[in-house]
Each structure stands twice: as structure tokens, then as C-alpha cells.
Scaffold this motif. Structure first.
Motif, mmCIF file in Angstrom:
data_model
loop_
_atom_site.group_PDB
_atom_site.id
_atom_site.type_symbol
_atom_site.label_atom_id
_atom_site.label_comp_id
_atom_site.label_asym_id
_atom_site.label_seq_id
_atom_site.Cartn_x
_atom_site.Cartn_y
_atom_site.Cartn_z
ATOM 1 N N TYR A 1 -2.102 4.778 39.935
ATOM 2 C CA TYR A 1 -2.258 6.200 40.149
ATOM 3 C C TYR A 1 -1.327 6.843 39.111
ATOM 4 N N ARG A 2 -0.177 6.256 38.624
ATOM 5 C CA ARG A 2 0.962 7.009 37.898
ATOM 6 C C ARG A 2 0.156 7.182 36.448
ATOM 7 N N GLU A 3 -0.563 5.751 36.043
ATOM 8 C CA GLU A 3 -1.463 6.031 34.608
ATOM 9 C C GLU A 3 -2.339 6.946 34.650
ATOM 10 N N ILE A 4 -3.069 6.897 35.453
ATOM 11 C CA ILE A 4 -4.182 7.962 35.192
ATOM 12 C C ILE A 4 -3.927 9.231 35.317
ATOM 13 N N ASN A 5 -3.021 9.610 36.308
ATOM 14 C CA ASN A 5 -2.347 11.127 36.363
ATOM 15 C C ASN A 5 -1.648 11.324 34.846
ATOM 16 N N LEU A 6 -0.681 10.429 34.451
ATOM 17 C CA LEU A 6 -0.132 10.678 33.397
ATOM 18 C C LEU A 6 -1.202 10.793 32.105
ATOM 19 N N ARG A 7 -2.026 10.314 31.898
ATOM 20 C CA ARG A 7 -3.242 10.263 30.926
ATOM 21 C C ARG A 7 -4.038 11.861 31.085
ATOM 22 N N ALA A 8 -4.200 11.903 32.317
ATOM 23 C CA ALA A 8 -4.945 13.149 32.700
ATOM 24 C C ALA A 8 -4.196 14.305 32.309
ATOM 25 N N MET A 9 -2.929 14.529 32.336
ATOM 26 C CA MET A 9 -2.059 15.404 32.075
ATOM 27 C C MET A 9 -1.934 15.983 30.781
ATOM 28 N N LYS A 10 -2.095 14.706 29.876
ATOM 29 C CA LYS A 10 -1.779 14.748 28.391
ATOM 30 C C LYS A 10 -3.274 15.568 27.849
ATOM 31 N N LEU A 11 -4.210 15.486 28.689
ATOM 32 C CA LEU A 11 -5.445 15.931 28.177
ATOM 33 C C LEU A 11 -5.848 17.284 28.511
ATOM 34 N N ILE A 12 -4.843 17.884 29.401
ATOM 35 C CA ILE A 12 -5.312 19.169 29.939
ATOM 36 C C ILE A 12 -4.384 20.269 29.075
ATOM 37 N N LYS A 13 -5.107 21.387 28.596
ATOM 38 C CA LYS A 13 -4.612 22.414 27.790
ATOM 39 C C LYS A 13 -3.366 23.028 28.514
ATOM 40 N N ASP A 14 -2.355 23.515 27.739
ATOM 41 C CA ASP A 14 -1.211 24.240 28.536
ATOM 42 C C ASP A 14 -2.118 25.487 29.461
ATOM 43 N N GLY A 15 -1.371 25.140 30.857
ATOM 44 C CA GLY A 15 -1.852 26.207 31.831
ATOM 45 C C GLY A 15 -3.181 25.992 32.497
ATOM 46 N N GLY A 16 -4.044 24.498 31.812
ATOM 47 C CA GLY A 16 -5.022 24.175 32.530
ATOM 48 C C GLY A 16 -4.734 23.620 33.922
ATOM 49 N N TYR A 17 -5.649 22.896 34.669
ATOM 50 C CA TYR A 17 -5.749 22.549 35.978
ATOM 51 C C TYR A 17 -6.022 20.851 36.186
ATOM 52 N N LEU A 18 -5.252 20.374 37.157
ATOM 53 C CA LEU A 18 -5.649 19.120 37.737
ATOM 54 C C LEU A 18 -5.873 18.932 38.937
ATOM 55 N N ALA A 19 -6.995 18.413 39.326
ATOM 56 C CA ALA A 19 -7.245 18.330 40.769
ATOM 57 C C ALA A 19 -7.096 16.637 40.744
ATOM 58 N N THR A 20 -6.386 16.195 41.794
ATOM 59 C CA THR A 20 -5.916 14.701 41.944
ATOM 60 C C THR A 20 -6.024 14.307 43.325
ATOM 61 N N CYS A 21 -6.405 13.062 43.770
ATOM 62 C CA CYS A 21 -6.383 12.565 44.977
ATOM 63 C C CYS A 21 -6.155 11.326 45.168
ATOM 64 N N SER A 22 -5.936 10.774 46.513
ATOM 65 C CA SER A 22 -5.838 9.258 46.774
ATOM 66 C C SER A 22 -6.457 9.259 47.994
#
Length: 400
Positions: free
Chosen positions: A319-340
Motif C-alpha cells: 500500500y505504501r509503495e503504490i500510494n507513494l508512486r501515485a503521489m509522484k505522478l499527480i500534478k501539484d494540486g491534483g487529486y488521489l482517490a485511494t482505498c483498501s
């Protein structure tokens, strides 16, 4: 129905007394009387105080699944029909019943059985010996109740092919209950159309629990470039497309899932804006980062990385790995929807893991909202397993 009495050891049954639905074999002092596995037995505390009645199965570590706290209640056909009616009446109040989970096991006081309704088809998954005997009655009652509301069910399919059946001493089984029918079913959810394969799809064919979470991303996706990871059959990706995203890429490791997702995109006339890639998300995210790709919205809807307490450590890493990678791909001020969707990865641990991921990549998170599963998957307090889905939406900002 049997005539047995199970007595707990002194000091045991804490979960049961707090409202929990189960008794484990190591909590039992004695079992007396005449009964077979699958019968109803009375449950007594160590001092003989009656605690209710439930199905017994000595082949399972989970030896009793409680059906009622009333020591005098008869768990017969009338009792089961009452429980089924209550479950259906509840759905009519809280969700769009076009497609929904009609019975959610313990959370509907019908332990060990799940029934999903996909348009005019029912899919049943029976995972416990005691309730399996009532499977036919439950289906018959549901069909009758739905007919009263003008809903004609054209077919019933059984997906009792989960491994946990073996822990109950039961064989896995799948197939038609009643007459055969076309097992590809078209459903509509949030205005999105899907073809659901109730025979070959995962679990019962489609994940209904994210219905309103999928709707929650609409407002973020208008005009956006969206990446939907672990897309399965395209559900979040198609919601993003219908919400007016400029472009959506859905990713899944399953060839079958991706093929179904493409079929669903065509069904919604979204092929020009929504495309799908068959790839391992863990490999693809670093590759996109190396290429300098950036997205306005990234969605992470992974399968459960842990199905037991023993593998939580590895799950946290995942979970840490995919969330970390996803955050690096998001433009500044963009959005992350994440779940478990693993109940072992509880709210505190999931929240902490996302926080660690953000710190590791120097991102600041602004929480937009926190959600759980749709109300047709009710969370029964004291039944831990019934609360499993955690869903966050964050705005992701660079540290400045």
C-alpha cells in the motif's frame, strides 16, 4: 434441527458478549446433546446462562455462527423468511436496488451467505454449512418479495467456489440454481452501463461496494487527465469518462478484466476518451514516472493485499509503495482517490501508511473526504469483518 448445548469456558466469549457473531473452537468447554454439524445449538456461558442460538460446525475453527440472542427463538423457515424480508426492506430504503447486495451475511443476521442482485439476476455465495441448508428457501423468498415489487428475476447463479468453503468441510461449487440463462448481464450504475459476467467474473461478478465512491470522483474528473489503477472491468475509469474527463487510462494485470473493460467502454461510447492497458501496476507506475508523465487524478483500487493477520507487514509495504508512486505522478494540486478492501488493514493502519507515503515523497495531503462501503454492505458494529472498505480522496500538494 438437533438438540445440543454448547458451553463456553470461563472468561471466554468476550467478542460474542460484545455483540460479535462468532464462537471459536478454543472458547468451548463442552458440547452435549444430539445434533449434527449444521444444526442449531443453544449457547450457554460457563455458568449456564443462555446467550442465544446458532449453527454449529465442529469441522470449522469458527464452531458457531450465531443466529439469535433469544434463547427461545425457533430458527425455522418462518424465522429465515423474516430475516430475508428485513434485508430486502432495508435495501429499498438505503440504495438504488437496480443492482445491489441484497444479503451481506453476518451484517444481515444471516451468517455465511451473500446474495447480489445484478439487474434481473441473483448471484448467491454460500460459505457456511448451517446456512447452506436454507439456501433454496432464501432464494425463493427473495424472488417472491421482489415479485411483489414488480421485479421479475430471470435466473439465479451460484458462486460458492471460494476456498473458505473447504474450511467448513464443504466442497466448492458453482452453477445454475434452476433453469440455465445467459450469464452475461447488463447493469447500470451511476448512469454507467456494464456487462457483468456472473459465471467467470471475480467473486460474484462485479464489485458493488464502491458504487457511491465511484460517483464521488465525478466532480474531480471533469476536463482531467486520469489514471485508474487496478481498474478490474473499468468501473472507476468509466465513471471518470462519463464525468467528462479529457482522457482516462485504466490499468489492470488481468487480460480478461481489460477485455471486459474495453467492451464496457464501447457500451458507453467512451472508446475515444477511455483506454485500457494490461500491465502490472507496480511495474507501470515507476515507468510512467521515468517518462515524466503527470495526471490530474490518480485512482488506486487494489485487491486486498492481505487476507490474514500474518501478512500485514507485506501488505503495508504494498500500500505504501503504490500510494507513494501515485503521489509522484499527480500534478501539484491534483487529486488521489485511494482505498483498501482488506479488513485486516484497518482504518488506523491504512491512514498511517498513506501518511508515511506522503512524507517519503514530500507531499502535503489535504483530505477531501473519507468514505466506506455502500450501505447495501452495512457495517455491523461488533462484527469486525463487516467493516472492510476504506476510501480516501486527497488533494496532493507539493511541499513549498
Amino acid at each position: 434441527m438437533g438438540n445440543g448445548i454448547l458451553t463456553l469456558k470461563k472468561g471466554e466469549g468476550r467478542s460474542l458478549k460484545a455483540g460479535g457473531p462468532w464462537i471459536y473452537d478454543n472458547e468451548v468447554a463442552s458440547i452435549v446433546g444430539t445434533f449434527e454439524d449444521g444444526d442449531i445449538v443453544e449457547v450457554h456461558d460457563f455458568d449456564g446462562y443462555p446467550l442465544g442460538r446458532g449453527f454449529i460446525n465442529r469441522k470449522s475453527k469458527l464452531i458457531v455462527r450465531m443466529m439469535t440472542r433469544n434463547k427461545d427463538a425457533q430458527v425455522d423457515e418462518a424465522f429465515i423468511r423474516m430475516r430475508v424480508k428485513n434485508a430486502w426492506e432495508y435495501r429499498k430504503k438505503v440504495v438504488d436496488t437496480g443492482s445491489c447486495r441484497v444479503i451481506f451475511g453476518e451484517a444481515d443476521f444471516l451468517p455465511g451467505i451473500v446474495v447480489d442482485k445484478f439487474s434481473d439476476v441473483l448471484v448467491v455465495q454460500s460459505l457456511a454449512l448451517g446456512i447452506d441448508r436454507f439456501k433454496g428457501l432464501i432464494i425463493e423468498e427473495l424472488k417472491a418479495l421482489m415479485a411483489e415489487d414488480g421485479i421479475r428475476i430471470r435466473g439465479v447463479y451460484e458462486r460458492s467456489d471460494a476456498k473458505v468453503r473447504e474450511q467448513e468441510g464443504m466442497e466448492r461449487t458453482k452453477g445454475f440454481i434452476g433453469d440455465p440463462f445467459d450469464t452475461k448481464v447488463e447493469i447500470e450504475e451511476n448512469g454507467v452501463h456494464y456487462m457483468v459476467d456472473v459465471k467467470e467474473g471475480q467473486k460474484t461478478g462485479f464489485f458493488l461496494d464502491q458504487k457511491y465512491n465511484r460517483k464521488a470522483i465525478w466532480k474531480l474528473c471533469s476536463g482531467a487527465r486520469v489514471l485508474d489503477c487496478f481498474t478490474h472491468t473499468g468501473s472507476f475509469a468509466l465513471n471518470a469518462g462519463l464525468a467528462g474527463a479529457a482522457h482516462v487510462t485504466g490499468v489492470d494485470a488481468s487480460e480478461l478484466g481489460v477485455a471486459q473493460a474495453r467492451e464496457n467502454a464501447a457500451l458507453n461510447h467512451l472508446e475515444d476518451r477511455v483506454d485500457f492497458v494490461c500491465a502490472d501496476v507496480f511495474e507501470l507506475l515507476p515507468e510512467l514516472e521515468r517518462k515524466g508523465e503527470k495526471f490530474d487524478v490518480v485512482i488506486l483500487d487494489p485487491p486486498a493485499f492481505t487476507k490474514s493477520r500474518n501478512s500485514i507487514k507485506n501488505a503495508v509495504k504494498g500500500y505504501r509503495e503504490i500510494n507513494l508512486r501515485a503521489m509522484k505522478l499527480i500534478k501539484d494540486g491534483g487529486y488521489l482517490a485511494t482505498c483498501s478492501c482488506s479488513h485486516f488493514m484497518d482504518y488506523e493502519l491504512f491512514t498511517q501508511t498513506i501518511g508515511q507515503a506522503a512524507r517519503n515523497v514530500h507531499k502535503r495531503l489535504r483530505q477531501v473526504e473519507y468514505r466506506t462501503q455502500a450501505p447495501d454492505h452495512p457495517i455491523l458494529w461488533a462484527a469486525e469483518d463487516s467493516y472492510y472498505l476504506k476510501f480516501y480522496i486527497f488533494q496532493v500538494c507539493d511541499e513549498k
